[in-house]
Write an enzyme that holds these catalytic residues in place. Structure first.
Site, PDB file in Angstrom:
ATOM      1  N   GLY A   1       0.690  -1.184   0.053  1.00 42.41           N
ATOM      2  CA  GLY A   1       0.077   0.136   0.371  1.00 42.41           C
ATOM      3  C   GLY A   1       0.818   1.654  -0.044  1.00 42.41           C
TER       4      GLY A   1
ATOM      5  N   CYS B   1      -3.362   9.721   3.970  1.00 43.84           N
ATOM      6  CA  CYS B   1      -2.531   9.658   3.488  1.00 43.84           C
ATOM      7  C   CYS B   1      -2.294  11.056   2.510  1.00 43.84           C
ATOM      8  CB  CYS B   1      -1.959   8.532   3.296  1.00 43.84           C
ATOM      9  SG  CYS B   1      -1.997   7.141   3.727  1.00 43.84           S
TER      10      CYS B   1
ATOM     11  N   GLY C   1      -6.838   2.442   3.377  1.00 41.86           N
ATOM     12  CA  GLY C   1      -7.594   2.560   2.086  1.00 41.86           C
ATOM     13  C   GLY C   1      -9.228   1.495   2.640  1.00 41.86           C
TER      14      GLY C   1
ATOM     15  N   SER D   1      -7.932   4.534   9.912  1.00 40.22           N
ATOM     16  CA  SER D   1      -9.544   5.307  10.758  1.00 40.22           C
ATOM     17  C   SER D   1      -9.913   4.581  11.132  1.00 40.22           C
ATOM     18  CB  SER D   1      -8.934   6.370  10.120  1.00 40.22           C
ATOM     19  OG  SER D   1      -7.782   7.557   9.492  1.00 40.22           O
TER      20      SER D   1
ATOM     21  N   ARG E   1      -4.303  11.002  12.622  1.00 40.46           N
ATOM     22  CA  ARG E   1      -3.153  11.406  12.412  1.00 40.46           C
ATOM     23  C   ARG E   1      -2.052  10.454  11.937  1.00 40.46           C
ATOM     24  NH1 ARG E   1      -0.199  14.017  17.401  1.00 40.46           N
ATOM     25  NH2 ARG E   1       1.098  12.073  17.818  1.00 40.46           N
TER      26      ARG E   1
ATOM     27  N   GLU F   1       3.836  14.389   4.807  1.00 35.58           N
ATOM     28  CA  GLU F   1       3.056  13.526   3.630  1.00 35.58           C
ATOM     29  C   GLU F   1       1.826  12.148   4.820  1.00 35.58           C
ATOM     30  OE1 GLU F   1       5.230  10.319   1.176  1.00 35.58           O
ATOM     31  OE2 GLU F   1       6.981  11.962   1.714  1.00 35.58           O
TER      32      GLU F   1
ATOM     33  N   GLU G   1     -24.732   3.828  -7.795  1.00 31.27           N
ATOM     34  CA  GLU G   1     -26.194   2.465  -7.701  1.00 31.27           C
ATOM     35  C   GLU G   1     -25.737   1.381  -6.441  1.00 31.27           C
ATOM     36  OE1 GLU G   1     -28.271  -0.575 -11.176  1.00 31.27           O
ATOM     37  OE2 GLU G   1     -26.208  -1.226 -10.331  1.00 31.27           O
TER      38      GLU G   1
HETATM   39  P1  XMP Z   1      -6.209   3.852   6.272  1.00 35.88           P
HETATM   40  O1  XMP Z   1      -7.213   3.793   5.173  1.00 35.88           O
HETATM   41  O2  XMP Z   1      -7.184   2.156   7.162  1.00 35.88           O
HETATM   42  O3  XMP Z   1      -4.790   3.740   6.139  1.00 35.88           O
HETATM   43  O4  XMP Z   1      -6.535   4.872   8.155  1.00 35.88           O
HETATM   44  C1  XMP Z   1      -4.006   3.607   7.337  1.00 35.88           C
HETATM   45  C2  XMP Z   1      -2.643   3.281   6.382  1.00 35.88           C
HETATM   46  O5  XMP Z   1      -2.387   5.050   6.286  1.00 35.88           O
HETATM   47  C3  XMP Z   1      -0.293   4.074   5.970  1.00 35.88           C
HETATM   48  N1  XMP Z   1      -0.338   6.126   6.513  1.00 35.88           N
HETATM   49  C4  XMP Z   1       0.201   7.024   6.436  1.00 35.88           C
HETATM   50  N2  XMP Z   1       0.501   7.060   4.988  1.00 35.88           N
HETATM   51  N3  XMP Z   1       1.091   9.118   5.221  1.00 35.88           N
HETATM   52  C5  XMP Z   1       0.972   7.709   4.129  1.00 35.88           C
HETATM   53  O6  XMP Z   1       1.627   8.313   3.124  1.00 35.88           O
HETATM   54  C6  XMP Z   1       1.222   8.675   6.604  1.00 35.88           C
HETATM   55  O7  XMP Z   1       1.065   9.814   6.501  1.00 35.88           O
HETATM   56  C7  XMP Z   1       0.796   7.806   6.773  1.00 35.88           C
HETATM   57  N4  XMP Z   1       0.059   7.317   8.565  1.00 35.88           N
HETATM   58  C8  XMP Z   1      -0.654   6.128   7.883  1.00 35.88           C
HETATM   59  C9  XMP Z   1      -0.095   3.064   6.937  1.00 35.88           C
HETATM   60  O8  XMP Z   1      -0.284   2.170   6.093  1.00 35.88           O
HETATM   61  C10 XMP Z   1      -1.559   2.739   7.902  1.00 35.88           C
HETATM   62  O9  XMP Z   1      -1.440   1.506   8.270  1.00 35.88           O
END
Ligand code: XMP
Length: 506
Positions: A322, A329, A364, A386, A410, A444, A498
């Protein structure tokens, strides 16, 4: 591109003129979860409960559910890791803590439940009631065995014994249950017999003694209750919950890894934004050289087949995939790099499958359907940030805004996390980090709030319920069968519209 294809530094090619500016573009559009749906198949699965969600996080770590909590400081410390492991998943303790604190978080998970506690907390006979209170508070345990200089038990003191006892200066024998009333059992006592003893004497703790009468372990009523309450828990051979912990690649990572392994971490996750890099490769080699290979090393993140192969070559037992799909991100915006997550999973999957190395699809995931799609495309489990950050078990406080409850999440590359890391490293409060340091950060990631969602169990229940349903739509009894037969269709914006609730008032 293989490293050998690269023009040597300083060559005419790199210096400019002779490289034609061609636009290298992959022929197929890259896709992510919302671009596709899975096509339903004939199914003989009569009930969702018939399908199994068993999978692996890494070569040696099996999971009953394919859910991993992110190594983010707003997602996984011991409380989240305990909840995930009890449900059959696993948590990765983040590394934005001092080494000592991160190892402590690992220890908390390992000690939270066991068949037999191998090294129970103890006190010497000359300890005070205040010492017992401090130890129980710090380590979160409800009972301490009082021992003599030879490690022979001379009593036991529980939280209940000191609850209303006001004299913290008194020696421990004022409150402890003494040796002559202490119920013990020999080391190796079968669990069923221990259960009977706990029941017959209406006690909660059963110290185990070796042939010389020395303390050799402890069986607690709470542990037996946990075994019954969490039959799918992710446990090690001693019955302790499993936990993973993140390490970076900057100086100090070896010391961190040593402390984490010593604390009992079942896997280390080498956590670097660009995992297909010499830093990740060197760190993996160094960790293997220093600590052998009797532990699982998960490495990430990558988004290409070549990157996956490189990490497997240096001994990865799990690959995290990922680049930029995470909800917090902004890597793709700031750097221009990334691969939409479904395509990244699909590209890396043949490499992980051929090597028998599990893939953790990281980032994601917005809903259960995304979990099903990630697994169908070739991942063995998903890492979630998240979506879990708003739960009771995530670190951080609940805040109330406009009558609604929220928690903060964050990115670990956000400005806020960056400054917090500097503060931890320099052992200063964040407010004392000079303002010029803020300007040096190129974030980032972002900080955001997420709705408070209560206990993580209810989210896991929904995710796993959706996955089970998905398996039945696929006519699959297992995740492997889902992967073997899954067929995706690309959908249009109208198809996407849909797919959600539409033309109704919600
Ligand atoms: P979700 O979508 O589940 O993703 O919130 C969690 C994952 O996001 C990554 N992560 C980051 N990627 N900048 C990034 O590009 C960041 O500051 C950052 N913090 C977390 C990480 O792989 C996490 O498991």
């Amino acid at each position: 591109m293989d490293i050998l294809d690269r023009p040597a530094a300083g060559s005419a090619a790199l210096n400019g003129a002779s490289i034609a500016p061609t636009l290298r573009l992959r022929p197929d559009a890259a896709l992510t979860f919302d671009d596709v749906l899975l096509v339903p198949r004939y199914s003989e699965v009569r009930s969702r409960s018939q399908a199994t969600t068993r999978t692996r996080f890494s070569r040696r770590i099996e999971l009953a559910i394919p859910i991993v909590s992110s190594n983010m400081d707003t997602v996984t410390e011991s409380e989240m890791a305990i909840a995930l492991a009890r449900a059959g998943g696993i948590g990765v303790i983040h590394r934005f803590l001092t080494i000592h604190r991160q190892a402590d978080e690992v220890r908390r998970v390992k000690r939270s439940q066991a068949t037999v506690v191998k090294t129970p907390f103890t006190l010497k006979g000359d300890a005070t009631v205040g010492d017992a209170r401090a130890m129980m508070g710090e380590d979160g345990v409800g009972g301490l065995i009082v021992i003599d200089g030879e490690r022979r038990p001379i009593g036991i003191v529980t939280r209940r014994d000191i609850m209303f006892f006001d004299d913290d200066g008194a020696t421990i024998d004022a409150v402890m249950t003494p040796r002559d009333r202490l119920i013990t059992a020999p080391e190796g006592t079968p669990i069923a017999d221990a259960r009977r003893l706990l029941d017959a004497h209406r006690i909660e703790k059963l110290p185990l003694l070796d042939a010389d009468g020395r303390l050799a372990g402890l069986i607690t009523a709470k542990d037996l209750e946990h075994r019954a309450m969490f039959p799918d828990a992710t446990i090690d051979p001693t019955g302790s919950l499993r936990v993973a912990a993140a390490v970076g690649v900057r100086p100090g990572f070896l010391e961190r890894a040593e402390q984490l392994l010593h604390a009992g971490a079942d896997a280390l996750v080498i956590d670097i934004a660009h995992g297909d890099s010499v830093m990740a490769v060197d760190a993996a080699r160094e960790l293997r050289r220093t600590f052998g290979d009797n532990w699982d090393m998960v490495i990430g993140n990558v988004a290409t087949a070549a990157g996956t192969a490189r990490l497997i070559d240096v001994g990865a037992d799990g690959i995290k995939v990922g680049i930029g799909p995470g909800s917090i991100c902004v890597t793709r915006i700031v750097t221009g790099f990334g691969v939409p997550q479904l395509s990244a999973i699909a590209e890396c999957a043949p490499v992980t499958a051929a090597a028998g190395v599990p893939m953790v699809a990281d980032g994601g995931i917005k809903a259960a359907g995304d979990v099903v799609k990630a697994l169908a495309a070739g991942a063995q489990c998903v890492m979630i940030g998240s979506l879990l950050a708003g739960t009771r078990e995530s670190p951080g406080m609940v805040v109330v805004r406009g009558g609604r409850r929220y928690k903060v999440t964050r990115g670990m590359a956000s400005l806020e996390a960056n400054i917090a890391l500097q503060a931890t490293e320099r052992q200063l409060p964040a407010a004392q980090i000079p303002k010029k340091e803020y300007e040096r950060v190129v974030p980032e990631g972002v900080e955001a709030r997420v709705p408070y969602r209560g206990p993580v169990d209810s989210i896991l229940y929904q995710l796993v319920g959706g996955l089970r349903s998905g398996l039945s739509y696929a006519g699959a009894w297992t995740i492997e069968e889902l992967q073997a037969t899954a067929e995706f269709v690309r959908i249009s914006p109208a198809g996407q519209r849909e797919s959600g609730p539409h033309d109704v008032d919600l």
